[in-house]
Design a protein around this motif. Sequence first.
Motif, mmCIF file in Angstrom:
data_model
loop_
_atom_site.group_PDB
_atom_site.id
_atom_site.type_symbol
_atom_site.label_atom_id
_atom_site.label_comp_id
_atom_site.label_asym_id
_atom_site.label_seq_id
_atom_site.Cartn_x
_atom_site.Cartn_y
_atom_site.Cartn_z
ATOM 1 N N GLU A 1 0.848 -1.195 0.000
ATOM 2 C CA GLU A 1 0.000 0.000 0.000
ATOM 3 C C GLU A 1 0.882 1.243 0.000
ATOM 4 O O GLU A 1 1.938 1.280 0.633
ATOM 5 N N ILE A 2 0.416 2.259 -0.721
ATOM 6 C CA ILE A 2 1.109 3.545 -0.750
ATOM 7 C C ILE A 2 0.095 4.629 -0.403
ATOM 8 O O ILE A 2 -1.039 4.609 -0.880
ATOM 9 N N ARG A 3 0.537 5.554 0.429
ATOM 10 C CA ARG A 3 -0.360 6.633 0.835
ATOM 11 C C ARG A 3 0.441 7.910 1.069
ATOM 12 O O ARG A 3 1.662 7.886 1.139
ATOM 13 N N GLY A 4 -0.294 9.016 1.194
ATOM 14 C CA GLY A 4 0.354 10.288 1.469
ATOM 15 C C GLY A 4 0.119 11.301 0.372
ATOM 16 O O GLY A 4 -0.801 11.186 -0.444
ATOM 17 N N LYS A 5 0.993 12.296 0.336
ATOM 18 C CA LYS A 5 0.885 13.385 -0.628
ATOM 19 C C LYS A 5 2.283 13.866 -0.965
ATOM 20 O O LYS A 5 3.285 13.359 -0.439
ATOM 21 N N LYS A 6 2.365 14.858 -1.835
ATOM 22 C CA LYS A 6 3.652 15.392 -2.239
ATOM 23 C C LYS A 6 4.441 15.846 -1.011
ATOM 24 O O LYS A 6 3.941 16.610 -0.194
ATOM 25 N N GLY A 7 5.655 15.341 -0.878
ATOM 26 C CA GLY A 7 6.517 15.712 0.245
ATOM 27 C C GLY A 7 6.359 14.845 1.469
ATOM 28 O O GLY A 7 7.184 14.926 2.394
ATOM 29 N N ALA A 8 5.330 14.009 1.502
ATOM 30 C CA ALA A 8 5.101 13.139 2.674
ATOM 31 C C ALA A 8 4.443 11.851 2.199
ATOM 32 O O ALA A 8 3.211 11.745 2.162
ATOM 33 N N ILE A 9 5.265 10.886 1.820
ATOM 34 C CA ILE A 9 4.776 9.636 1.233
ATOM 35 C C ILE A 9 5.150 8.470 2.130
ATOM 36 O O ILE A 9 6.245 8.430 2.704
ATOM 37 N N GLU A 10 4.244 7.507 2.248
ATOM 38 C CA GLU A 10 4.493 6.296 3.019
ATOM 39 C C GLU A 10 4.280 5.073 2.138
ATOM 40 O O GLU A 10 3.328 5.013 1.369
ATOM 41 N N VAL A 11 5.191 4.124 2.260
ATOM 42 C CA VAL A 11 5.054 2.831 1.587
ATOM 43 C C VAL A 11 4.982 1.763 2.665
ATOM 44 O O VAL A 11 5.899 1.634 3.487
ATOM 45 N N GLU A 12 3.895 1.005 2.657
ATOM 46 C CA GLU A 12 3.746 -0.084 3.621
ATOM 47 C C GLU A 12 4.011 -1.409 2.923
ATOM 48 O O GLU A 12 3.503 -1.666 1.827
ATOM 49 N N ALA A 13 4.832 -2.235 3.546
ATOM 50 C CA ALA A 13 5.146 -3.548 2.999
ATOM 51 C C ALA A 13 4.147 -4.581 3.486
ATOM 52 O O ALA A 13 3.431 -4.369 4.469
ATOM 53 N N LYS A 14 4.127 -5.699 2.809
ATOM 54 C CA LYS A 14 3.181 -6.767 3.144
ATOM 55 C C LYS A 14 3.366 -7.266 4.564
ATOM 56 O O LYS A 14 2.417 -7.699 5.219
ATOM 57 N N ASP A 15 4.615 -7.206 5.075
ATOM 58 C CA ASP A 15 4.878 -7.686 6.435
ATOM 59 C C ASP A 15 4.646 -6.626 7.506
ATOM 60 O O ASP A 15 4.940 -6.840 8.683
#
Length: 472
Positions: free
Chosen positions: A235-249
């Motif tokens: 999953e990827i979330r956030g906006k320009k300048g503040a992005i988060e990537v969540e891994a399956k684990d």
Amino acid sequence: MNRIKTDILIIGAGSGGLSVAAGAAQMGADVVLLEGHKMGGDCLNYGCVPSKALIATGKAAYGQQHSAQYGVENAPGDVDYAAAKDHVADVIAQIAPVDSQERFEGLGVKVIRKFGRFISSDEVEAGDTIIKARRIVIATGSSPLVPPIPGLETVPYETNETLFDLRQKPKHLLIIGGGPIGMEMAQAHIRMGMKVTVIEGEKALGKDDPELAAVVLNNLRDEGVVIEEGALASEIRGKKGAIEVEAKDGRVFKGSHLLIAVGRKANTDRLDLEKAGVEPVRGGVKVDTSLRTTNRKIYAIGDVAGGLQFTHVAGYHAGVIIRSMLFGLPSKAKTHYIPWATYTDPELSQVGLTEAQARAQHGDKLEVVRFHYNHNDRAIAERKTKGFIKVMVVKGRPIGASIVGYQAGELINLWALALANTMKMSQIAAMVAPYPTIGEINKRAAGAYFSPRLFESDMVKRVVGFVQRFVP
């Protein structure tokens, strides 16, 4: 609607298409070249050329910051990111005339700046023109693969097609994909003063020999790159300048910018292949060993032909089909002597079989010889002693070479020559290399193959002893 006829129609003005166009036109064929986007294709505009230019910027900054080892005071090596991109643009501009429409029209090629699509087995429509051709070449290349990760559609991200236009210096670059593109850009950006996290679903540099890849990955980690393996993005979330990537684990990685570098997909969507009787396959177009598609009048080369996706492979494919199309001679594409390189520091290169592949094919017949950079005098003088070469040998002939270290991309050329011409290790050993050069590593590797045969052989010692006693 305009209608024209031609000997050879080429769809795509990237490396492969341009090579075919130049060769065929200069040898007397009537050639039409279609390009709906930029002349020079991905390599010139978004790939090989700009990436190596940006790597050069990172190398210059790193050199200033680590000059004390040469007796030169360290400097900050601050990078103006926008100026670095100006450098990239200037490099592209200097090379662009070689790939330009004007140059190819000067060679006699008719260039149409439109995308093409098949309307029959030997006709292609491009804008308001229909071209009927005796032979057609699909050279449409590939584009960045953007995976269907939930949330990605709402979050700003870069690919190699947009990264080099970015003028704002990222504070923390997240890179999804630990292959060559991801690792090259990771090192370039860490050296330009940014934080970098690489998020890889499996193993970083997973297609290379793991022993050599480890040298590169350890060096990148030492420079500050965070490499997270086994981290499949879910999953990827956030906006320009503040992005988060969540891994399956469940791991979560935070950054300011996101680069997608998970691979490439062949550009076939616009072509209407079915109207030409050309069978698509996963990875591009189905071809035989002569690079013909399921329509024998139509060839496919480069990335769209599947297999190794490198600019030099597209150029090689061009030579294969020119022999067939212009001279009617049998010609087949081979892959066993195609080299490749990853331009990290240290560089990583390969040709032929890796050690694991060679062992699987040849078992006990395989010999693996090694030579380390820290025994090369030029490498010591340059402070470039990380790395080694290993050569896979069967019955006195090299069948593969793997190199990690300074100028590995240059050193692999000799082994590509050796494999292409089925040379023996004795021929490599007979070469005289100037001293002191990095290139001596290749000769010393060949010497390492013969050393035990010469210095550990009782027969050799008996012969030498006999000559010393009885031969005047």
